[in-house]
Enzyme design. Structure first.
Site, PDB file in Angstrom:
ATOM      1  CG  ASP A 138      26.596  46.107  29.533  1.00 47.88           C
ATOM      2  OD1 ASP A 138      25.421  46.283  29.893  1.00 47.88           O
ATOM      3  OD2 ASP A 138      26.912  45.790  28.362  1.00 47.88           O
ATOM      4  CE1 TYR A 191      27.423  41.801  23.979  1.00 48.69           C
ATOM      5  CE2 TYR A 191      28.120  42.508  26.149  1.00 48.69           C
ATOM      6  CZ  TYR A 191      27.485  42.766  24.949  1.00 48.69           C
ATOM      7  OH  TYR A 191      26.919  43.995  24.747  1.00 48.69           O
ATOM      8  CG  HIS A 251      21.455  42.150  23.318  1.00 43.12           C
ATOM      9  ND1 HIS A 251      22.494  41.338  23.679  1.00 43.12           N
ATOM     10  CD2 HIS A 251      22.042  43.225  22.746  1.00 43.12           C
ATOM     11  CE1 HIS A 251      23.643  41.900  23.339  1.00 43.12           C
ATOM     12  NE2 HIS A 251      23.390  43.055  22.770  1.00 43.12           N
ATOM     13  CB  SER A 269      19.621  46.955  24.911  1.00 38.29           C
ATOM     14  OG  SER A 269      20.747  47.397  24.195  1.00 38.29           O
ATOM     15  CD  GLN A 276      23.901  48.365  27.125  1.00 33.91           C
ATOM     16  OE1 GLN A 276      24.572  47.699  26.336  1.00 33.91           O
ATOM     17  NE2 GLN A 276      23.784  48.023  28.388  1.00 33.91           N
ATOM     18  CG  LEU A 286      35.882  54.376  25.127  1.00 30.82           C
ATOM     19  CD1 LEU A 286      36.839  53.246  25.530  1.00 30.82           C
ATOM     20  CD2 LEU A 286      36.327  55.693  25.752  1.00 30.82           C
ATOM     21  NE  ARG A 294      43.554  50.268  24.597  1.00 28.08           N
ATOM     22  CZ  ARG A 294      44.444  49.703  23.798  1.00 28.08           C
ATOM     23  NH1 ARG A 294      45.577  50.318  23.520  1.00 28.08           N
ATOM     24  NH2 ARG A 294      44.208  48.523  23.269  1.00 28.08           N
TER      25      ARG A 294
HETATM   26  N1  NAP Z   1      23.443  46.604  23.811  1.00 29.50           N
HETATM   27  C1  NAP Z   1      24.139  46.489  22.698  1.00 29.50           C
HETATM   28  O1  NAP Z   1      23.627  46.141  21.625  1.00 29.50           O
HETATM   29  C2  NAP Z   1      25.608  46.799  22.743  1.00 29.50           C
HETATM   30  C3  NAP Z   1      26.343  46.954  21.553  1.00 29.50           C
HETATM   31  C4  NAP Z   1      27.694  47.263  21.656  1.00 29.50           C
HETATM   32  C5  NAP Z   1      28.294  47.420  22.888  1.00 29.50           C
HETATM   33  N2  NAP Z   1      27.556  47.236  24.044  1.00 29.50           N
HETATM   34  C6  NAP Z   1      28.172  47.363  25.393  1.00 29.50           C
HETATM   35  O2  NAP Z   1      28.895  48.587  25.473  1.00 29.50           O
HETATM   36  C7  NAP Z   1      30.271  48.306  25.723  1.00 29.50           C
HETATM   37  C8  NAP Z   1      31.161  49.332  25.034  1.00 29.50           C
HETATM   38  O3  NAP Z   1      31.000  49.315  23.643  1.00 29.50           O
HETATM   39  P1  NAP Z   1      32.123  48.747  22.655  1.00 29.50           P
HETATM   40  O4  NAP Z   1      32.947  47.747  23.378  1.00 29.50           O
HETATM   41  O5  NAP Z   1      31.436  48.305  21.422  1.00 29.50           O
HETATM   42  O6  NAP Z   1      32.958  50.061  22.285  1.00 29.50           O
HETATM   43  P2  NAP Z   1      33.865  51.139  23.079  1.00 29.50           P
HETATM   44  O7  NAP Z   1      33.821  50.918  24.544  1.00 29.50           O
HETATM   45  O8  NAP Z   1      33.485  52.460  22.513  1.00 29.50           O
HETATM   46  O9  NAP Z   1      35.321  50.840  22.518  1.00 29.50           O
HETATM   47  C9  NAP Z   1      36.028  49.671  22.807  1.00 29.50           C
HETATM   48  C10 NAP Z   1      37.245  49.652  21.861  1.00 29.50           C
HETATM   49  O10 NAP Z   1      38.090  50.781  22.131  1.00 29.50           O
HETATM   50  C11 NAP Z   1      39.387  50.333  22.500  1.00 29.50           C
HETATM   51  N3  NAP Z   1      39.836  51.179  23.611  1.00 29.50           N
HETATM   52  C12 NAP Z   1      39.431  51.132  24.905  1.00 29.50           C
HETATM   53  N4  NAP Z   1      40.025  52.083  25.642  1.00 29.50           N
HETATM   54  C13 NAP Z   1      40.836  52.759  24.808  1.00 29.50           C
HETATM   55  C14 NAP Z   1      41.722  53.843  24.986  1.00 29.50           C
HETATM   56  N5  NAP Z   1      41.862  54.427  26.183  1.00 29.50           N
HETATM   57  N6  NAP Z   1      42.442  54.287  23.909  1.00 29.50           N
HETATM   58  C15 NAP Z   1      42.291  53.683  22.695  1.00 29.50           C
HETATM   59  N7  NAP Z   1      41.452  52.642  22.459  1.00 29.50           N
HETATM   60  C16 NAP Z   1      40.726  52.180  23.510  1.00 29.50           C
HETATM   61  C17 NAP Z   1      39.229  48.881  22.903  1.00 29.50           C
HETATM   62  O11 NAP Z   1      40.394  48.149  22.631  1.00 29.50           O
HETATM   63  P3  NAP Z   1      41.177  47.346  23.815  1.00 29.50           P
HETATM   64  O12 NAP Z   1      40.194  46.368  24.391  1.00 29.50           O
HETATM   65  O13 NAP Z   1      42.287  46.690  23.066  1.00 29.50           O
HETATM   66  O14 NAP Z   1      41.628  48.381  24.793  1.00 29.50           O
HETATM   67  C18 NAP Z   1      38.078  48.421  22.016  1.00 29.50           C
HETATM   68  O15 NAP Z   1      38.563  48.074  20.735  1.00 29.50           O
HETATM   69  C19 NAP Z   1      30.441  46.873  25.219  1.00 29.50           C
HETATM   70  O16 NAP Z   1      31.612  46.263  25.700  1.00 29.50           O
HETATM   71  C20 NAP Z   1      29.160  46.257  25.705  1.00 29.50           C
HETATM   72  O17 NAP Z   1      29.228  45.985  27.095  1.00 29.50           O
HETATM   73  C21 NAP Z   1      26.235  46.952  23.969  1.00 29.50           C
END
Ligand code: NAP
Length: 287
Positions: A56, A61, A119, A150, A172, A201, A248
């Site tokens: 994704d 990004y 988005h 989204s 999303q 997460l 991770r």
């Molecule tokens: N459509 C939208 O507006 C929107 C908004 C936000 C996100 N998204 C999408 O959704 C995806 C996920 O959301 P997100 O990246 O915001 O949050 P997330 O996946 O909930 O969390 C990512 C964070 O958690 C850490 N992490 C990952 N695995 C872990 C583990 N096993 N133990 C401890 N910490 C861990 C990562 O650090 P490390 O990288 O250091 O492991 C990072 O800081 C995004 O990457 C993006 O593709 C979309």
């Protein structure tokens, strides 16, 4: 015989509703928000090695190119990988916005994307309409296999009924144990719109939470991140966990050797804080 959910694997797929012909998509995707380009490519390669088959990304990004490079370098067939990207803004006309979408398709360099999303609904009614018509054109021209949105609230999804020839296949949204988005989820279910869960997460903030640790301890092989991912999967959401840490990435790919039972799910469901549990400013009510 194992219960159906226990047979889930990292490569389990689900049908995309509403599409012309059947498109199968993976039940989980790899997120790359805030993944710097050079690191993003390495992380995607690691995720693909672990068995992820969906990534994704988004124009916002600034790592679409590296996502495409990783897929090409992985040696995995293009048809076996599911790539999502997102359109950030309207460009002033449907034609110009369509050209902006094609620029992303070229940047990713895999011939087409699998899912193109708007988005955010924050561009106002005219902007949303212009972006949707551009995405419909992109779909007709073969630049994407499916289109969706989204951060849309119920009112934005309702508004689309007045101009959309093709309904959105996915919305999303931020969706995790602290922010369960029940009204939007319910609406999406009734309208056959898949819910993709971002921040599954809770951005790493619940790894020491006693409730999550307690549930993880009852499933001897499970970790807190796997509990959070599994909760999404068992609700039928498509989680998009992100990590740039190889260990991770592997850990997050392992939510398949156990199943949450009804009491685990009830406990996790009870953690909902509604919008107060959101990490990202919500646009679901914006005009
Ligand atoms: N459509 C939208 O507006 C929107 C908004 C936000 C996100 N998204 C999408 O959704 C995806 C996920 O959301 P997100 O990246 O915001 O949050 P997330 O996946 O909930 O969390 C990512 C964070 O958690 C850490 N992490 C990952 N695995 C872990 C583990 N096993 N133990 C401890 N910490 C861990 C990562 O650090 P490390 O990288 O250091 O492991 C990072 O800081 C995004 O990457 C993006 O593709 C979309």
């Amino acid at each position: 015989m194992a219960a159906p959910e226990q047979r889930l694997t990292l490569q389990s797929t689900v049908e995309i509703p509403h599409s012309r012909g059947t498109i199968l998509r993976p039940r989980i995707g790899f997120g790359v928000y805030q993944s710097p380009p050079d690191i993003c490519k390495k992380s995607c390669l690691e995720a693909l090695r672990c068995g992820y088959r969906a990534i994704d990304t988004a124009q916002f990004y600034e790592n679409e190119k590296e996502v495409g490079e990783a897929v090409r370098e992985s040696g995995i067939l293009r048809s076996e990988v599911f790539i999502t990207t997102k359109l950030l803004l309207p460009e002033g006309s449907v034609e110009k916005t369509l050209e902006r979408c094609w620029r992303s398709v070229r940047e990713i360099g895999l011939g087409y994307v699998d899912l193109f999303l708007i988005h955010t609904p924050s561009s106002g009614p005219e902007g949303r309409r212009e972006m949707w018509l551009a995405l419909e054109n992109l779909l007709e021209e073969g630049g994407t296999r499916a289109i969706g949105v989204s951060n849309y609230g119920v009112k934005h999804l309702e508004e689309m009924k007045s101009y959309a020839t093709f309904p959105p296949v996915a919305n999303q949204i931020e969706c995790h144990v602290l922010c369960q988005q029940r009204p939007i989820v319910e609406y999406c279910r009734k309208n056959a719109i898949q819910v993709e869960a971002y921040c599954p997460l809770v951005r790493g903030t619940l790894m020491k939470n006693p409730t999550i640790l307690g549930i993880a301890a009852r499933h001897s092989t499970a970790t807190p991140s796997q509990i959070l991912i599994r909760w999404c999967l068992q609700h039928g959401f498509i989680p998009l966990p992100k990590s740039d840490n190889p260990q991770r990435i592997r850990e997050n790919a392992g939510a398949y050797s156990f199943e949450l039972d009804a009491s685990d799910m009830k406990l996790l469901d009870s953690m909902d804080l509604g919008v107060d549990g959101a990490l990202v400013p919500q646009n679901t009510d914006c005009p």
